[in-house]
Motif scaffolding. Structure first.
Motif, PDB file in Angstrom:
ATOM      1  N   PRO A 176      -3.856 -18.155 -24.222  1.00  0.00           N
ATOM      2  CA  PRO A 176      -2.968 -19.223 -24.510  1.00  0.00           C
ATOM      3  C   PRO A 176      -2.820 -19.521 -25.938  1.00  0.00           C
ATOM      4  O   PRO A 176      -1.585 -19.917 -26.428  1.00  0.00           O
ATOM      5  N   PRO A 197       3.806 -21.768 -21.619  1.00  0.00           N
ATOM      6  CA  PRO A 197       2.966 -22.148 -20.316  1.00  0.00           C
ATOM      7  C   PRO A 197       1.813 -22.889 -20.955  1.00  0.00           C
ATOM      8  O   PRO A 197       1.146 -22.420 -21.697  1.00  0.00           O
ATOM      9  N   GLU A 198       1.578 -24.042 -20.033  1.00  0.00           N
ATOM     10  CA  GLU A 198       0.589 -24.900 -20.541  1.00  0.00           C
ATOM     11  C   GLU A 198      -0.731 -24.772 -19.639  1.00  0.00           C
ATOM     12  O   GLU A 198      -0.663 -25.023 -18.827  1.00  0.00           O
ATOM     13  N   ARG A 199      -1.706 -23.933 -20.396  1.00  0.00           N
ATOM     14  CA  ARG A 199      -2.737 -23.526 -19.536  1.00  0.00           C
ATOM     15  C   ARG A 199      -3.948 -23.581 -20.501  1.00  0.00           C
ATOM     16  O   ARG A 199      -3.654 -23.677 -21.875  1.00  0.00           O
ATOM     17  N   GLY A 200      -5.216 -23.390 -20.138  1.00  0.00           N
ATOM     18  CA  GLY A 200      -6.343 -23.469 -21.034  1.00  0.00           C
ATOM     19  C   GLY A 200      -6.875 -24.846 -20.698  1.00  0.00           C
ATOM     20  O   GLY A 200      -6.808 -25.635 -20.020  1.00  0.00           O
ATOM     21  N   ARG A 202      -8.289 -28.829 -21.960  1.00  0.00           N
ATOM     22  CA  ARG A 202      -7.280 -29.962 -22.111  1.00  0.00           C
ATOM     23  C   ARG A 202      -6.585 -30.159 -23.331  1.00  0.00           C
ATOM     24  O   ARG A 202      -5.560 -30.408 -23.578  1.00  0.00           O
ATOM     25  N   ARG A 205      -3.803 -27.452 -23.624  1.00  0.00           N
ATOM     26  CA  ARG A 205      -2.616 -27.958 -22.881  1.00  0.00           C
ATOM     27  C   ARG A 205      -2.137 -29.012 -23.483  1.00  0.00           C
ATOM     28  O   ARG A 205      -0.612 -29.034 -23.475  1.00  0.00           O
ATOM     29  N   GLN A 206      -2.678 -29.865 -24.285  1.00  0.00           N
ATOM     30  CA  GLN A 206      -1.982 -30.905 -25.097  1.00  0.00           C
ATOM     31  C   GLN A 206      -1.230 -30.588 -26.123  1.00  0.00           C
ATOM     32  O   GLN A 206      -0.101 -31.186 -26.385  1.00  0.00           O
ATOM     33  N   THR A 208       0.026 -27.396 -26.542  1.00  0.00           N
ATOM     34  CA  THR A 208       1.028 -26.731 -26.330  1.00  0.00           C
ATOM     35  C   THR A 208       2.209 -27.561 -25.625  1.00  0.00           C
ATOM     36  O   THR A 208       3.362 -27.401 -25.874  1.00  0.00           O
ATOM     37  N   HIS A 209       1.624 -28.702 -24.920  1.00  0.00           N
ATOM     38  CA  HIS A 209       2.764 -29.764 -24.575  1.00  0.00           C
ATOM     39  C   HIS A 209       3.372 -30.283 -25.389  1.00  0.00           C
ATOM     40  O   HIS A 209       4.718 -30.573 -25.699  1.00  0.00           O
ATOM     41  N   ASN A 212       5.790 -27.886 -27.142  1.00  0.00           N
ATOM     42  CA  ASN A 212       7.234 -27.685 -26.372  1.00  0.00           C
ATOM     43  C   ASN A 212       7.967 -28.822 -26.457  1.00  0.00           C
ATOM     44  O   ASN A 212       9.344 -28.706 -26.456  1.00  0.00           O
TER      45      ASN A 212
END
Length: 450
Positions: A176, A197-200, A202, A205-206, A208-209, A212
């Motif tokens: 990721p 893609p938001e994975r991995g 927390r 993911r935050q 990556t979010h 995006n």
């Protein structure tokens, strides 16, 4: 030169393998020590049990024979080993020394404990205060640790399995991050950046979010600005055309020529606005860069007879192709910029580099001050405010950089050693030769999105 240890995966590999090696070595040492202690403890328990059993046997049934290898020896027998005082305890192997210390602690004070003579089967001689004879019982052999242990094979198997599992986990963890790093690089180059893609974990993911969301907001802002700029520029074209028509109908030649020249400058600025605001993929047919550069150079000489001469050094060959519309805009903007601010001769070069096709346009003017190079490609930035009335909007180099990045290339603006400004563009082989159908599909997809 890229070093594998500089990457996240490389450092995770080094960290995981180092931790596994240290943990396995520590566990191996602990297991060996604990195994030796268990061996000594078991031998002490067995010898103590046999001695107590012999004492009970003598007390309860002295006429019954004793088990094999268990004896009762008279103190006057010549087989009695020498006292411990005459033995060098420090010279004994560590397991045997621990065995003697532990077995002395298990018997009451005053109990004499001796080892059997070397070379004979392992035995211990015990005589308590109340014992009339020596009690001889066998002892389990206390073997020193072997240099090659069977446990090493199992540790090697477990270590290999753990390393493979850890490498797989590290690879899945860094994937990721690698995708996010590639998306950041694409976004920094101005290329279309699809959502990551938001994975991995927390936190990842935050992150990556947030990225995006930032890309969506920046893209929306760019689209709004492009739509506004394109709308204003498009609405200005009609009154400019009427103004030019009225200017050409003026009777005063000097006044007419001045107004027409001003209208042409305004029309050129409007065209630059439209080109900069156009943010769709180029769906035109690919064309040979060498051939088109030569054609543009000849046309430029014909249209502007007083323009500085243009030299061409075209060595890329027919394999170097780019979309025709994009190539025309890039070369035209660079030639206009060199004609306005540079000095002859202007040179157009193409070549095949180590990492892609290279397109270079250079002049021999004064160039740009080093502290201003970083601002040279920014939109609406004119490094010399006095040039504001020459029909230039400060978008020439910005358009070139944007067009180059839009088709997957890199643009570098700087001064060359001979003096003057040079713009070097590098296009990867696979992007430069991408099929036109794919680019048209991308263009239509962007139109539907807009």
């Amino acid at each position: 030169m890229r070093r594998p240890i500089d990457s996240l995966f490389g450092r995770l590999v080094v960290l995981v393998i180092g931790v596994l090696v240290l943990s396995h070595v520590a566990w191996f040492a602990v297991i060996r020590v604990e195994r030796d202690n268990n061996q000594t403890r078991y031998a002490v328990e067995e010898a103590t049990f046999l001695v107590e059993a012999v004492r009970q046997h003598i007390a309860n049934s002295p006429d019954q024979p004793l088990p094999s290898r268990v004896r009762v020896v008279s103190p006057t027998s010549p087989d009695v080993p020498k006292p411990l005082a005459t033995n060098a305890t420090d010279d004994l192997p560590p397991p045997l020394g621990r065995f003697l210390d532990d077995i002395r602690d298990r018997f009451p004070d005053g109990t004499d404990v001796r080892l059997g003579e070397p070379g004979a089967p392992p035995s211990v001689w015990v005589r308590g205060v109340r014992d009339t004879n020596w009690i001889v019982v066998p002892v389990q052999p206390l073997r020193p640790p072997r240099s090659r242990d069977r446990m090493l094979v199992w540790l090697a198997i477990i270590f290999s399995t753990a390393v493979m599992a850890a490498l797989l986990a590290a690879w899945q963890l860094q994937q990721p991050l690698r995708s996010l790093a590639q998306a950041v690089a694409r976004f920094g180059r101005g290329q279309p950046t699809p959502p990551v893609p938001e994975r991995g974990p927390r936190e990842l993911r935050q992150l990556t979010h947030g990225f995006n969301q930032m890309v969506r907001e920046v893209s929306q802002t760019e689209n709004d600005r492009a739509v506004m700029l394109a709308g204003v520029a498009h609405d200005l074209k009609t009154p400019l055309a009427r103004l030019r028509l009225r200017a050409e109908m003026m009777d005063e030649p000097k006044m007419r020529d001045g107004v027409v020249r001003d209208v042409d400058s305004m029309a050129h600025i409007v065209d630059q606005f439209l080109v900069f605001a156009h943010d769709r993929a180029d769906g035109s047919e690919p064309i040979e860069v060498d051939q088109q550069c030569e054609k543009i150079a000849r046309t430029y000489r014909a249209v502007a007879p007083n323009a500085p001469p243009i030299r061409t050094r075209l060595e890329a060959g027919p394999s170097f192709v780019l979309p025709a519309a994009t190539l025309d805009r890039i070369i035209s903007n660079l030639l206009d910029n060199a004609h306005a601010y540079g000095a002859p001769p202007i040179v157009i070069e193409t070549s095949r580099g180590a990492h892609g096709w290279v397109l270079r346009v250079a002049d021999h003017g004064a160039g740009i001050a080093p502290e201003d190079l970083i601002k040279a490609s920014r939109p609406f930035v004119r490094l010399d405010p006095a040039r504001g009335g020459s029909g230039h909007s400060g978008l020439g180099l910005a358009i070139v950089e944007r067009l180059a990045r839009r088709i997957g290339g890199e643009c570098e603006i700087g001064n060359h050693e001979g003096g003057g400004l040079q713009v070097v563009m590098t296009f990867p082989f696979d992007v430069a030769t991408r099929p036109v159908a794919e680019r048209r599909t991308g263009s239509q997809r962007e139109e539907r999105t807009i």
